[in-house]
Design a protein around this motif. Structure first.
Motif, PDB file in Angstrom:
ATOM      1  N   GLY A  81       0.809  -1.214   0.000  1.00  0.00           N
ATOM      2  CA  GLY A  81       0.000   0.000   0.000  1.00  0.00           C
ATOM      3  C   GLY A  81       0.837   1.255   0.000  1.00  0.00           C
ATOM      4  O   GLY A  81       0.532   2.234  -0.708  1.00  0.00           O
ATOM      5  N   SER A  82       1.911   1.258   0.779  1.00  0.00           N
ATOM      6  CA  SER A  82       2.803   2.428   0.813  1.00  0.00           C
ATOM      7  C   SER A  82       3.452   2.658  -0.547  1.00  0.00           C
ATOM      8  O   SER A  82       3.550   3.794  -1.023  1.00  0.00           O
ATOM      9  N   ALA A  83       3.883   1.560  -1.180  1.00  0.00           N
ATOM     10  CA  ALA A  83       4.506   1.674  -2.506  1.00  0.00           C
ATOM     11  C   ALA A  83       3.495   2.183  -3.535  1.00  0.00           C
ATOM     12  O   ALA A  83       3.819   3.022  -4.382  1.00  0.00           O
ATOM     13  N   ALA A  84       2.274   1.663  -3.462  1.00  0.00           N
ATOM     14  CA  ALA A  84       1.231   2.114  -4.383  1.00  0.00           C
ATOM     15  C   ALA A  84       0.940   3.594  -4.190  1.00  0.00           C
ATOM     16  O   ALA A  84       0.803   4.349  -5.169  1.00  0.00           O
ATOM     17  N   ASN A  85       0.834   4.025  -2.954  1.00  0.00           N
ATOM     18  CA  ASN A  85       0.591   5.435  -2.675  1.00  0.00           C
ATOM     19  C   ASN A  85       1.699   6.317  -3.249  1.00  0.00           C
ATOM     20  O   ASN A  85       1.430   7.378  -3.833  1.00  0.00           O
ATOM     21  N   GLU A  86       2.942   5.883  -3.112  1.00  0.00           N
ATOM     22  CA  GLU A  86       4.077   6.656  -3.626  1.00  0.00           C
ATOM     23  C   GLU A  86       4.032   6.779  -5.149  1.00  0.00           C
ATOM     24  O   GLU A  86       4.417   7.807  -5.713  1.00  0.00           O
ATOM     25  N   LYS A  87       3.550   5.740  -5.819  1.00  0.00           N
ATOM     26  CA  LYS A  87       3.504   5.717  -7.279  1.00  0.00           C
ATOM     27  C   LYS A  87       2.185   6.238  -7.851  1.00  0.00           C
ATOM     28  O   LYS A  87       2.005   6.292  -9.063  1.00  0.00           O
ATOM     29  N   GLY A  88       1.254   6.617  -6.992  1.00  0.00           N
ATOM     30  CA  GLY A  88      -0.041   7.097  -7.458  1.00  0.00           C
ATOM     31  C   GLY A  88      -0.958   5.996  -7.961  1.00  0.00           C
ATOM     32  O   GLY A  88      -1.871   6.242  -8.744  1.00  0.00           O
ATOM     33  N   VAL A  89      -0.735   4.763  -7.486  1.00  0.00           N
ATOM     34  CA  VAL A  89      -1.567   3.625  -7.868  1.00  0.00           C
ATOM     35  C   VAL A  89      -2.755   3.550  -6.910  1.00  0.00           C
ATOM     36  O   VAL A  89      -2.566   3.529  -5.694  1.00  0.00           O
ATOM     37  N   PRO A  90      -3.998   3.515  -7.413  1.00  0.00           N
ATOM     38  CA  PRO A  90      -5.159   3.480  -6.524  1.00  0.00           C
ATOM     39  C   PRO A  90      -5.209   2.204  -5.691  1.00  0.00           C
ATOM     40  O   PRO A  90      -4.910   1.111  -6.184  1.00  0.00           O
ATOM     41  N   VAL A  91      -5.583   2.355  -4.421  1.00  0.00           N
ATOM     42  CA  VAL A  91      -5.672   1.238  -3.485  1.00  0.00           C
ATOM     43  C   VAL A  91      -7.122   1.076  -3.058  1.00  0.00           C
ATOM     44  O   VAL A  91      -7.764   2.032  -2.617  1.00  0.00           O
ATOM     45  N   ILE A  92      -7.632  -0.143  -3.162  1.00  0.00           N
ATOM     46  CA  ILE A  92      -9.018  -0.463  -2.812  1.00  0.00           C
ATOM     47  C   ILE A  92      -9.001  -1.461  -1.661  1.00  0.00           C
ATOM     48  O   ILE A  92      -8.242  -2.436  -1.700  1.00  0.00           O
ATOM     49  N   LEU A  93      -9.811  -1.241  -0.650  1.00  0.00           N
ATOM     50  CA  LEU A  93      -9.842  -2.105   0.534  1.00  0.00           C
ATOM     51  C   LEU A  93     -11.168  -2.838   0.642  1.00  0.00           C
ATOM     52  O   LEU A  93     -12.235  -2.237   0.507  1.00  0.00           O
ATOM     53  N   ASP A  94     -11.090  -4.142   0.904  1.00  0.00           N
ATOM     54  CA  ASP A  94     -12.262  -4.966   1.219  1.00  0.00           C
ATOM     55  C   ASP A  94     -12.099  -5.448   2.654  1.00  0.00           C
ATOM     56  O   ASP A  94     -11.340  -6.383   2.925  1.00  0.00           O
ATOM     57  N   PRO A  95     -12.809  -4.836   3.617  1.00  0.00           N
ATOM     58  CA  PRO A  95     -12.633  -5.155   5.035  1.00  0.00           C
ATOM     59  C   PRO A  95     -13.481  -6.356   5.464  1.00  0.00           C
ATOM     60  O   PRO A  95     -14.355  -6.254   6.331  1.00  0.00           O
ATOM     61  N   VAL A  96     -13.228  -7.510   4.863  1.00  0.00           N
ATOM     62  CA  VAL A  96     -14.064  -8.696   5.072  1.00  0.00           C
ATOM     63  C   VAL A  96     -14.199  -9.024   6.557  1.00  0.00           C
ATOM     64  O   VAL A  96     -13.206  -9.242   7.255  1.00  0.00           O
ATOM     65  N   GLY A  97     -15.427  -9.060   7.041  1.00  0.00           N
ATOM     66  CA  GLY A  97     -15.693  -9.466   8.411  1.00  0.00           C
ATOM     67  C   GLY A  97     -15.340  -8.444   9.471  1.00  0.00           C
ATOM     68  O   GLY A  97     -15.330  -8.778  10.663  1.00  0.00           O
ATOM     69  N   ALA A  98     -15.052  -7.204   9.076  1.00  0.00           N
ATOM     70  CA  ALA A  98     -14.778  -6.174  10.085  1.00  0.00           C
ATOM     71  C   ALA A  98     -15.971  -6.082  11.030  1.00  0.00           C
ATOM     72  O   ALA A  98     -17.111  -6.011  10.602  1.00  0.00           O
ATOM     73  N   GLY A  99     -15.694  -6.133  12.318  1.00  0.00           N
ATOM     74  CA  GLY A  99     -16.755  -6.149  13.321  1.00  0.00           C
ATOM     75  C   GLY A  99     -16.994  -7.524  13.900  1.00  0.00           C
ATOM     76  O   GLY A  99     -17.541  -7.660  14.991  1.00  0.00           O
ATOM     77  N   ALA A 100     -16.562  -8.580  13.182  1.00  0.00           N
ATOM     78  CA  ALA A 100     -16.761  -9.942  13.684  1.00  0.00           C
ATOM     79  C   ALA A 100     -15.787 -10.249  14.802  1.00  0.00           C
ATOM     80  O   ALA A 100     -16.127 -10.933  15.771  1.00  0.00           O
ATOM     81  N   THR A 101     -14.542  -9.776  14.651  1.00  0.00           N
ATOM     82  CA  THR A 101     -13.535  -9.930  15.699  1.00  0.00           C
ATOM     83  C   THR A 101     -12.775  -8.620  15.840  1.00  0.00           C
ATOM     84  O   THR A 101     -12.710  -7.812  14.903  1.00  0.00           O
ATOM     85  N   ALA A 102     -12.171  -8.429  17.013  1.00  0.00           N
ATOM     86  CA  ALA A 102     -11.403  -7.208  17.248  1.00  0.00           C
ATOM     87  C   ALA A 102     -10.220  -7.117  16.276  1.00  0.00           C
ATOM     88  O   ALA A 102      -9.891  -6.029  15.779  1.00  0.00           O
ATOM     89  N   TYR A 103      -9.580  -8.247  15.979  1.00  0.00           N
ATOM     90  CA  TYR A 103      -8.421  -8.254  15.091  1.00  0.00           C
ATOM     91  C   TYR A 103      -8.782  -7.762  13.695  1.00  0.00           C
ATOM     92  O   TYR A 103      -8.070  -6.955  13.097  1.00  0.00           O
ATOM     93  N   ARG A 104      -9.910  -8.240  13.166  1.00  0.00           N
ATOM     94  CA  ARG A 104     -10.334  -7.791  11.838  1.00  0.00           C
ATOM     95  C   ARG A 104     -10.647  -6.297  11.841  1.00  0.00           C
ATOM     96  O   ARG A 104     -10.250  -5.569  10.933  1.00  0.00           O
TER      97      ARG A 104
END
Length: 269
Positions: A81-104
């Motif tokens: 993600g850091s490398a993509a940000n530096e190069k202007g490459v778009p980053v898309i996030l899929d937060p699968v199961g966020a909320g199911a566990t604290a770790y996610r």
């Protein structure tokens, strides 16, 4: 956004064959790769710390999916993600199961905080939990709630400073100021593992060719939903297995005529 623009973006994906770098979960890797190939994009799955920065830097987009989390994978996501940000490459996030566990939940929030995420794609529960709102979740599926998903999506987009693609019975795509609601799709999508994850990667393919990310996400959801409708019609006498194969066929064959005939969306504001 007009239907001809949506069809035009699909043709651009097929013509430009963008490289989509996926750091995704082990359950959906094969389906995601085949779906992107059928659409016309070029998938790559690279996870090793030693190569993810280089791969992300040369990609058209980077898709991060937290479906099967391990500490070393999270570290790879941060490096890529850091490398993509530096190069202007778009980053898309899929937060699968966020909320199911604290770790996610903590991992999704960390990625949002430490990286520049241009689009986050998830169900209502996942988006709510990343944004610090209350919404029930069961496993990795959204639970029941009487909340307003449009209000949730717009609020989350402003709070997270990104475009939100909230998917469900209707899909909401918003930057908090402009909002599209898409009605395409079919319930049988929920009977095939990985259809949501593939959708996020399809959004990645569209963001690789269209820098108006709100327009790219809207087009991706419409194309995906229309392909699902056609596939459901053609496999109606069978079941999820036949639908899955036919869905890949329709991502490959989908044409302007079906897009014009079936596209169902409106701009809320």
């Amino acid at each position: 956004m007009e239907k001809r623009e949506i069809a035009g973006l699909l043709e651009r994906v097929r013509r430009e064959n963008p490289l989509v770098h996926n750091i995704t979960n082990v359950v959906v890797t094969n389906f995601t790769a085949n779906g992107l190939l059928a659409l016309g994009a070029s998938p790559v799955m690279a996870y090793a710390h030693e190569e993810v920065a280089e791969m992300a830097g040369m990609a058209g987009s980077l898709v991060l999916n937290i479906g099967t989390l391990r500490p070393e994978v999270v570290e790879s996501m941060l490096i890529a993600g850091s490398a993509a940000n530096e190069k202007g490459v778009p980053v898309i996030l899929d937060p699968v199961g966020a909320g199911a566990t604290a770790y996610r939940t903590e991992t999704a929030r960390r990625l949002m905080e430490e990286l520049e995420i241009c689009i986050i794609r998830g169900n209502a529960a996942e988006i709510a939990n990343v944004a610090g709102e209350t919404w029930s979740i069961r496993g990795v599926d959204a639970g029941n709630s009487d909340g307003d998903v449009i209000e949730l999506a717009e609020s989350a987009a402003l709070k997270l400073n990104t475009i939100v693609a909230l998917t469900g019975k209707e899909d909401v795509i918003t930057d908090g100021k402009s909002t599209f609601v898409v009605s395409n799709g079919h319930p049988i999508l929920t009977k095939v593992t990985g259809t949501g994850c593939l959708l996020t990667s399809v959004i990645g393919a569209f963001t690789a060719v269209e820098k108006d990310f709100l327009k790219a996400a809207n087009a991706a959801l419409i194309i995906y939903g229309v392909a699902a409708e056609v596939a459901a019609d053609k496999s109606a006498m069978h079941g999820p297995g036949s639908f899955q194969a036919e869905f890949l066929n329709q991502l490959y064959h989908l044409d302007t005529e079906e897009i014009f005939k079936r596209s169902s969306f409106h701009k809320r504001r």
